[in-house]
Design a protein around this motif. Structure first.
Motif, short mmCIF file in Angstrom:
data_model
loop_
_atom_site.label_atom_id
_atom_site.label_comp_id
_atom_site.label_asym_id
_atom_site.label_seq_id
_atom_site.Cartn_x
_atom_site.Cartn_y
_atom_site.Cartn_z
N ILE A 1 -6.56 0.63 6.51
CA ILE A 1 -5.95 -0.69 6.31
C ILE A 1 -6.63 -1.67 7.28
N ALA B 1 -4.80 -5.57 -1.81
CA ALA B 1 -3.50 -5.39 -2.44
C ALA B 1 -2.74 -6.71 -2.47
N TYR C 1 -3.52 7.72 7.00
CA TYR C 1 -3.21 6.32 6.77
C TYR C 1 -3.41 5.61 8.10
N VAL D 1 -8.57 -0.78 2.51
CA VAL D 1 -7.75 -1.83 1.89
C VAL D 1 -7.80 -3.06 2.78
N VAL E 1 0.84 -1.21 0.00
CA VAL E 1 0.00 0.00 0.00
C VAL E 1 0.88 1.26 0.00
N THR F 1 -3.66 -4.40 -6.83
CA THR F 1 -2.89 -3.20 -6.49
C THR F 1 -3.10 -2.11 -7.53
N SER G 1 -6.41 -6.18 4.12
CA SER G 1 -5.01 -6.57 4.18
C SER G 1 -4.81 -7.83 5.00
N LEU H 1 -6.36 -0.57 -6.77
CA LEU H 1 -6.21 0.27 -5.58
C LEU H 1 -5.59 1.61 -5.94
#
Lengths: 80, 253
Positions: free
Chosen positions: B129, B187, B100, B218, B36, B193, B220, B196
């Motif tokens: 995430i 991802a 993030y 995302v 990411v 990806t 993960s 994304l």
């Protein structure tokens, strides 16, 4: 049609041997090397270099961005 | 034509973007954070906004995100990244501001900040995430932990009776009028990806159009926390997390 030829360069010391590139390679070019790097990981290497098409899937899915990809286009190969 | 010849004569198709620093990431092998980070760095490079981007890093494994991307960063206290991003964006509206955050950060500790920032329609991009556990502290149960999933603090599996239902923050945020773009991606493969990256690009563009908050989740893996190999963790994620958190664009206005 001539086949596209590719090659990857793995930054051996930075590779953590997660194997995601190997899983994501569509042509089964990559594999774990028997030897280990400075960190003790079995790094990825080109087991079958002739199969590589330079699609850069391995490089995009690599979490540590240790892979650089090169490719030779077929028309360029014809002229050489 | 052998490998050396291809490298010497061939075209360079892919190399590490200059937005990523040369520092080795401290993440575990196969951690989605690395992928990411790279996706964000590549989007920033493609858009040419390296000088105009400010990231807000969270608390969690990605607390050191500022070490890996060559952009301006702020590090927020637990869960407070959307609040800090609000201040940053309001003081410097010409900058691209993004947060993030992991699931422990955004869905538990910072749930209020996240929802209110979205409700106010701050012109920021929020990247969420979601790996279903608290990765850094040792794999404890998070609000996003799946029903029946075994973690350090739910060794026999999460139960609805004791722990409630799995929190789907992205779905919760989507109906808010302040939010203009909500998408969920993964991802785990190169194709995922690439998708994304398109979502992140859209989020960055929206933040300059004064349309409201963009929210990109995302899905993960945390292979260390899940106690699996990286490839097995990706497969487990596809089998178990994708049905609960289906991928796709949820809102696009």
């Amino acid at each position: 049609m001539a086949k596209v030829k590719g090659a990857v360069v793995v930054d051996i010391e930075k590779c953590k041997g997660c194997g995601i590139c190997i899983d994501d390679c569509p042509t089964d070019t990559l594999a774990f090397e028997r030897a280990v790097n400075g960190k003790g990981y079995h790094y990825a290497y080109m087991k079958a270099p002739e199969l590589c098409i330079g699609c850069s899937n391995c490089a995009i899915s690599c979490p540590d961005t240790v892979i650089t990809v090169y490719r030779v286009k077929p028309e360029r190969k014809k002229t050489s | 034509m052998d490998v050396k010849e291809i490298i010497a004569k061939g075209d360079l198709v892919y190399e590490k973007t200059k937005v990523l620093t040369d520092k080795e990431m401290h993440y575990c092998p196969g951690c989605t954070h690395g992928t990411v980070h790279k996706a964000i760095a590549e989007v920033i490079e493609e858009m040419g906004i390296q000088e105009k981007t400010i990231g807000i890093s969270p608390v969690g494994c990605s607390v050191f995100a500022y070490e890996y991307l060559h952009i301006d960063w702020q590090q927020a206290a637990h869960g407070r990244a959307p609040a800090l991003a609000t201040a940053t964006k309001r003081l410097m509206p010409e900058k691209y501001v993004f947060t993030y955050q992991g699931d422990g950060d955004i869905a538990s500790i910072g749930c209020a900040e996240a929802i209110h920032a979205c409700n106010r329609g701050e012109n920021i991009l929020m990247i969420f995430i979601n790996n279903g556990i608290y990765g850094m502290t040792g794999g404890q149960m998070a609000p996003t932990t799946l029903d029946g999933m075994k973690t350090a603090t739910s060794p026999t599996g999460r139960t609805v009776e004791q722990n409630g239902y799995t929190l789907d923050l992205t779905k919760m945020i989507a109906p808010l009028p302040g939010v203009c773009y909500v998408a969920r991606h993964s991802a785990d493969t190169a194709a995922a990806t690439r998708k994304l990256k398109r979502a992140l690009k859209k989020g960055f563009e929206n933040s300059m159009k004064n349309k409201g908050t963009s929210f990109v989740e995302v899905i993960s893996t945390c292979n260390s926390g899940w106690k699996m190999s990286p490839v097995a963790a990706n497969e487990w994620m596809r089998e178990n997390m994708f049905p609960v958190f289906p991928l796709g664009t949820i809102k696009d206005e």
